[in-house]
Design a protein around this motif. Structure first.
Motif, mmCIF file in Angstrom:
data_model
loop_
_atom_site.group_PDB
_atom_site.id
_atom_site.type_symbol
_atom_site.label_atom_id
_atom_site.label_comp_id
_atom_site.label_asym_id
_atom_site.label_seq_id
_atom_site.Cartn_x
_atom_site.Cartn_y
_atom_site.Cartn_z
ATOM 1 N N GLU A 1 33.610 66.584 55.528
ATOM 2 C CA GLU A 1 34.815 65.750 55.596
ATOM 3 C C GLU A 1 35.449 65.813 56.985
ATOM 4 N N LYS A 2 35.407 66.986 57.616
ATOM 5 C CA LYS A 2 35.945 67.110 58.973
ATOM 6 C C LYS A 2 35.152 66.268 59.963
ATOM 7 N N VAL A 3 33.817 66.275 59.817
ATOM 8 C CA VAL A 3 32.985 65.475 60.704
ATOM 9 C C VAL A 3 33.248 63.987 60.494
ATOM 10 N N ILE A 4 33.439 63.581 59.245
ATOM 11 C CA ILE A 4 33.754 62.180 58.961
ATOM 12 C C ILE A 4 35.086 61.794 59.595
ATOM 13 N N ASP A 5 36.104 62.669 59.449
ATOM 14 C CA ASP A 5 37.411 62.392 60.075
ATOM 15 C C ASP A 5 37.266 62.240 61.574
ATOM 16 N N ARG A 6 36.484 63.138 62.179
ATOM 17 C CA ARG A 6 36.296 63.074 63.625
ATOM 18 C C ARG A 6 35.594 61.785 64.029
ATOM 19 N N GLU A 7 34.583 61.398 63.271
ATOM 20 C CA GLU A 7 33.846 60.178 63.607
ATOM 21 C C GLU A 7 34.752 58.953 63.528
ATOM 22 N N LEU A 8 35.633 58.905 62.539
ATOM 23 C CA LEU A 8 36.575 57.796 62.433
ATOM 24 C C LEU A 8 37.488 57.730 63.658
ATOM 25 N N LEU A 9 37.968 58.891 64.105
ATOM 26 C CA LEU A 9 38.828 58.940 65.289
ATOM 27 C C LEU A 9 38.064 58.531 66.544
ATOM 28 N N VAL A 10 36.816 58.997 66.648
ATOM 29 C CA VAL A 10 35.991 58.638 67.804
ATOM 30 C C VAL A 10 35.765 57.137 67.841
ATOM 31 N N GLN A 11 35.463 56.553 66.698
ATOM 32 C CA GLN A 11 35.229 55.111 66.656
ATOM 33 C C GLN A 11 36.458 54.330 67.102
ATOM 34 N N LYS A 12 37.635 54.769 66.672
ATOM 35 C CA LYS A 12 38.868 54.087 67.103
ATOM 36 C C LYS A 12 39.101 54.286 68.596
ATOM 37 N N ALA A 13 38.818 55.501 69.105
ATOM 38 C CA ALA A 13 39.007 55.759 70.538
ATOM 39 C C ALA A 13 38.075 54.889 71.363
ATOM 40 N N LEU A 14 36.821 54.755 70.926
ATOM 41 C CA LEU A 14 35.874 53.915 71.653
ATOM 42 C C LEU A 14 36.260 52.446 71.570
ATOM 43 N N ALA A 15 36.745 52.026 70.396
ATOM 44 C CA ALA A 15 37.175 50.633 70.250
ATOM 45 C C ALA A 15 38.340 50.321 71.171
ATOM 46 N N ALA A 16 39.187 51.310 71.395
ATOM 47 C CA ALA A 16 40.325 51.135 72.305
ATOM 48 C C ALA A 16 39.948 51.373 73.756
ATOM 49 N N LYS B 1 27.027 58.263 56.281
ATOM 50 C CA LYS B 1 27.139 57.191 57.262
ATOM 51 C C LYS B 1 28.586 56.740 57.293
ATOM 52 N N VAL B 2 29.105 56.525 58.490
ATOM 53 C CA VAL B 2 30.502 56.094 58.664
ATOM 54 C C VAL B 2 30.493 54.794 59.447
ATOM 55 N N ASN B 3 30.805 53.710 58.768
ATOM 56 C CA ASN B 3 30.749 52.384 59.393
ATOM 57 C C ASN B 3 29.409 52.152 60.080
ATOM 58 N N GLY B 4 28.349 52.650 59.429
ATOM 59 C CA GLY B 4 27.011 52.461 59.968
ATOM 60 C C GLY B 4 26.533 53.567 60.879
ATOM 61 N N THR B 5 27.423 54.415 61.356
ATOM 62 C CA THR B 5 27.029 55.529 62.226
ATOM 63 C C THR B 5 26.569 56.701 61.374
ATOM 64 N N GLU B 6 25.373 57.215 61.681
ATOM 65 C CA GLU B 6 24.788 58.276 60.875
ATOM 66 C C GLU B 6 25.341 59.647 61.264
ATOM 67 N N ILE B 7 25.578 60.475 60.259
ATOM 68 C CA ILE B 7 25.992 61.865 60.449
ATOM 69 C C ILE B 7 24.897 62.740 59.867
ATOM 70 N N SER B 8 24.335 63.608 60.704
ATOM 71 C CA SER B 8 23.228 64.449 60.263
ATOM 72 C C SER B 8 23.725 65.743 59.632
ATOM 73 N N VAL B 9 22.842 66.369 58.876
ATOM 74 C CA VAL B 9 23.154 67.679 58.302
ATOM 75 C C VAL B 9 23.401 68.690 59.416
ATOM 76 N N HIS B 10 22.669 68.538 60.525
ATOM 77 C CA HIS B 10 22.865 69.435 61.661
ATOM 78 C C HIS B 10 24.302 69.364 62.176
#
Length: 270
Positions: A59-74, A31-40
């Protein structure tokens, strides 16, 4: 431009995969800031054949999710350029999905006997790839020059005893080129070049059109590495299947164009 690439690489795929994570019963990996990441999501992020590669993919998926969250916040997803790029990517995915669906409906129509005959024929027609396969050690001059220079270069190469003489000739004419050494098995050589390269003796030089320039190649060594028909069969089957899918896709596009009303507007060159 970099902002658009970030959105395409990180935001658009994440949107599809987040839907997978939201499915009931989806197995979670993090989970990244509450957003779930599945095994799939982790599995589709890359090959996960070993525990270490699985961890790297996560780790790559987590990095991507962090970037997506910042992009959406902006609120970058509301940017007109970004929206246009996402829509273009979505339409490309849909077009590819239809081609794959239409091709798969008839791709497996060949009977086993027909497939075996096609494999045998392809093996026999391409000895340089299989029965007479070699691993080539080469020196290459990649020349930035117009295609019309190819005949002049071919004549010069026929007179030269080695590639250095050709390089000196090019330097005298202020032609731009780079020199590389490489080792390639037959299947990595462009198919159009392979027959001539297979006939070349060690020390021989060949000239090929290689848009946007010209390739001058000297064969340093050729090591015999044949494949039997049994060894080659899986590779040939993969190639023939891919070629058939391409042919079917091209036929489907032609069929759709024939049945469509297409109106060209404006000054776009055709």
């Amino acid at each position: 431009m970099s902002r658009i690439l970030l959105i395409l690489l990180f935001l658009a795929p994440a949107g599809c995969q987040r839907a997978v994570a939201d499915r009931p019963g989806a197995q979670l990996a993090a989970k990244v800031n509450g957003t779930e990441i599945s095994v799939h999501q982790v599995r589709t992020a890359g090959t996960a054949a070993t525990p270490s590669s699985t961890a790297q993919a996560l780790e790559k998926v987590i990095d991507r999710e962090l970037l997506v969250q910042k992009a959406l916040a902006a609120k970058l997803d509301r940017d007109p350029q970004v929206q246009q790029s996402i829509e273009s990517a979505r339409r490309q995915v849909l077009a590819q999905a239809w081609l794959e669906k239409s091709a798969s409906a008839v791709a497996g129509s060949s009977r086993p006997g027909e497939r075996d005959a096609e494999v045998r024929a392809f093996y026999a027609e391409n000895p340089a790839l299989f029965a007479e396969r070699r691993i080539y050690r080469l020196r290459e001059l990649a020349v930035s020059a117009p295609a019309e220079l190819i005949e002049v270069l071919r004549a010069e190469a026929a007179r030269a005893s080695d590639l250095d003489q050709v390089a000196a000739w090019l330097e005298a004419r202020h032609a731009r080129f780079t020199t590389v050494s490489l080792t390639q098995p037959a299947e990595q050589v462009p198919l159009a070049q392979l027959p001539e390269l297979a006939r070349l003796k060690e020390g021989g030089i060949a000239v090929f059109a290689a848009p946007p320039g010209v390739s001058v190649v000297q064969l340093l060594q050729a090591q015999e590495a044949p494949l039997s028909e049994q060894q080659a069969a899986p590779l040939i089957e993969q190639f023939l299947a891919a070629r058939k899918r391409m042919e079917l896709a091209a036929a489907e596009v032609r069929r759709l164009r024939d049945g469509a009303r297409i109106e060209y507007v404006g000054d776009v060159k055709r």
